[in-house]
Design a protein around this motif. Structure first.
Motif, short mmCIF file in Angstrom:
data_model
loop_
_atom_site.label_atom_id
_atom_site.label_comp_id
_atom_site.label_asym_id
_atom_site.label_seq_id
_atom_site.Cartn_x
_atom_site.Cartn_y
_atom_site.Cartn_z
N LEU A 141 -68.78 -35.81 -52.27
CA LEU A 141 -69.01 -35.75 -53.71
C LEU A 141 -69.92 -34.58 -54.07
N GLY A 142 -70.94 -34.35 -53.24
CA GLY A 142 -71.84 -33.23 -53.50
C GLY A 142 -71.14 -31.89 -53.46
N TYR A 143 -70.21 -31.73 -52.51
CA TYR A 143 -69.49 -30.45 -52.40
C TYR A 143 -68.55 -30.26 -53.60
N LEU A 144 -67.96 -31.35 -54.08
CA LEU A 144 -67.11 -31.25 -55.27
C LEU A 144 -67.92 -30.83 -56.49
N ILE A 145 -69.13 -31.37 -56.62
CA ILE A 145 -69.96 -31.09 -57.79
C ILE A 145 -70.60 -29.70 -57.70
N SER A 146 -71.20 -29.38 -56.54
CA SER A 146 -71.91 -28.12 -56.40
C SER A 146 -71.84 -27.62 -54.96
N PRO A 147 -70.90 -26.74 -54.64
CA PRO A 147 -70.83 -26.20 -53.27
C PRO A 147 -72.09 -25.45 -52.87
N LYS A 148 -72.73 -24.76 -53.80
CA LYS A 148 -73.93 -24.00 -53.44
C LYS A 148 -75.06 -24.94 -53.01
N PHE A 149 -75.17 -26.10 -53.65
CA PHE A 149 -76.16 -27.09 -53.24
C PHE A 149 -75.81 -27.69 -51.89
N ALA A 150 -74.52 -27.97 -51.67
CA ALA A 150 -74.08 -28.58 -50.41
C ALA A 150 -74.36 -27.64 -49.23
N HIS A 151 -74.03 -26.36 -49.39
CA HIS A 151 -74.28 -25.41 -48.29
C HIS A 151 -75.78 -25.21 -48.07
N ARG A 152 -76.58 -25.27 -49.14
CA ARG A 152 -78.02 -25.12 -48.96
C ARG A 152 -78.60 -26.30 -48.18
#
Length: 351
Positions: free
Chosen positions: A253-264
């Protein structure tokens, strides 16, 4: 032949004659003497059935004999086939027990050898997938969180470390297994979502699908290696099931919402992994943990010398984590600059 099988054969042959539509005698047909004596009614019907049974008994006996002979023939052919398969397995394995793989689909298992000409014994990776990681990478590199999203990612990872320290303490073998079961999830989730996006939009990924899936596979190989060093207990396995189930869905769900947050988040997770493996190495150097010989799978995967030890393996794993740290922070920076991953060439083969 069993009595049940014989009964089924008799019923199959006698049923149509006795109870079928052809069992009723035609009006023009002469009645047998027994039927004439029995007269009509129930006595006549019983006599008719008895006559039918007598007339078909010989045919039924012949059918039973035929089926018995056929079953014996099938048993003989089956035994012959089993004997041939056993002989083939014996010849293929030079007298050792082996698995006979059917070649009906034309797919034959390939026989591979390593650089020394020795037969390759691993099916989870191939000789050309083995490598020697760059251990000269800067392990102290850190992304300083400045914006709000980075701070949330940083403190989220820091908060997850506290219960891990309490549960595992200094059992670094089991801690490493736990860490790798979580670390292998983000690459698979990110690669899968990029793959689906590429299919939906009819566009290339810039090589990022391959990079993320290779990261997931590399983390899984870390787990396979540490499984040879430390055997998890039942509560370790239960914790892995719970943590992986929760983490997969949350990260998805996090990657769907914000990939930049997920990779960080993954970048900071890899920084914590580097710290954990550094502590692991300190205990190995101080003699608190036995520096046992390296597992065979690790020697082949990282192209280590035959006399390599657990310390060498942990050093390689720590270097891999440092490379994953750089890749995920780089991916997050691309998103922070307002671009998509496909617009920047992926660091294929970076580690």
């Amino acid at each position: 032949m069993s009595s049940r099988a014989a009964g089924s054969v008799l019923l199959r042959h006698l049923g149509p004659r006795v109870f079928g539509p052809g069992s009723a005698p035609s009006a023009a047909a002469p009645r047998p003497p027994l039927l004439a004596l029995a007269g009509g009614g129930e006595r006549g019907a019983a006599a008719a059935v008895w006559m039918r049974l007598l007339s078909t008994s010989s045919a039924a006996e012949a059918a039973v004999e035929e089926e018995v002979a056929a079953s014996k023939g099938n048993a003989g052919s089956t035994a012959a086939a089993k004997a041939e398969a056993a002989e083939a397995a014996k010849e293929a394995g030079d007298g050792k027990k082996g698995v006979v793989v059917s070649s009906y689909w034309g797919i034959e298992p390939s026989k591979l050898v390593n650089k020394d000409g020795v037969e390759w014994k691993w099916s989870c990776f191939r000789p050309w997938e083995a490598y020697k990681t760059d251990t000269s990478i800067d392990l102290s590199r850190h992304h300083e969180p400045k914006v709000l999203l980075d701070k949330i990612a940083y403190w989220t990872v820091k908060s997850l470390r506290f219960p891990t320290d309490i549960f595992f303490q200094r059992r670094y073998g089991c801690r490493a297994m736990m860490l790798e079961t979580v670390a292998a999830v983000p690459g698979m989730v990110g690669g899968m979502l990029l793959h689906l996006r590429s299919l939906r939009r009819f566009e290339h990924s810039g090589g990022w699908i391959r990079v993320l899936l290779e990261e997931a596979e590399n983390e899984r190989m870390h787990l396979m290696t540490f499984m040879e060093v430390a055997q998890p207990r039942w509560y370790d396995r239960a914790l892995v099931l719970a943590v992986q189930g929760v983490f997969f869905n949350v990260y998805f769900l996090g990657y769907l919402i914000s990939p930049k947050f997920a990779h960080r988040v993954v970048g900071y997770l890899e920084e914590e992994a580097i710290h954990s493996y550094t502590e692991f190495l300190k205990d190995l150097e101080d003699g608190k943990i036995d520096n046992v010989p390296a597992p065979a799978i690790a020697i082949d995967y990282w192209q280590l010398p035959a006399n390599a030890t657990l310390k060498d393996v942990v050093t390689m794993v720590r270097a891999d984590e440092a490379h994953h740290r750089d890749v995920n922070h780089f991916a997050s920076d691309i998103h922070f600059q307002g671009m998509e991953l496909k617009q920047a060439p992926a660091p294929v083969g970076y580690h």
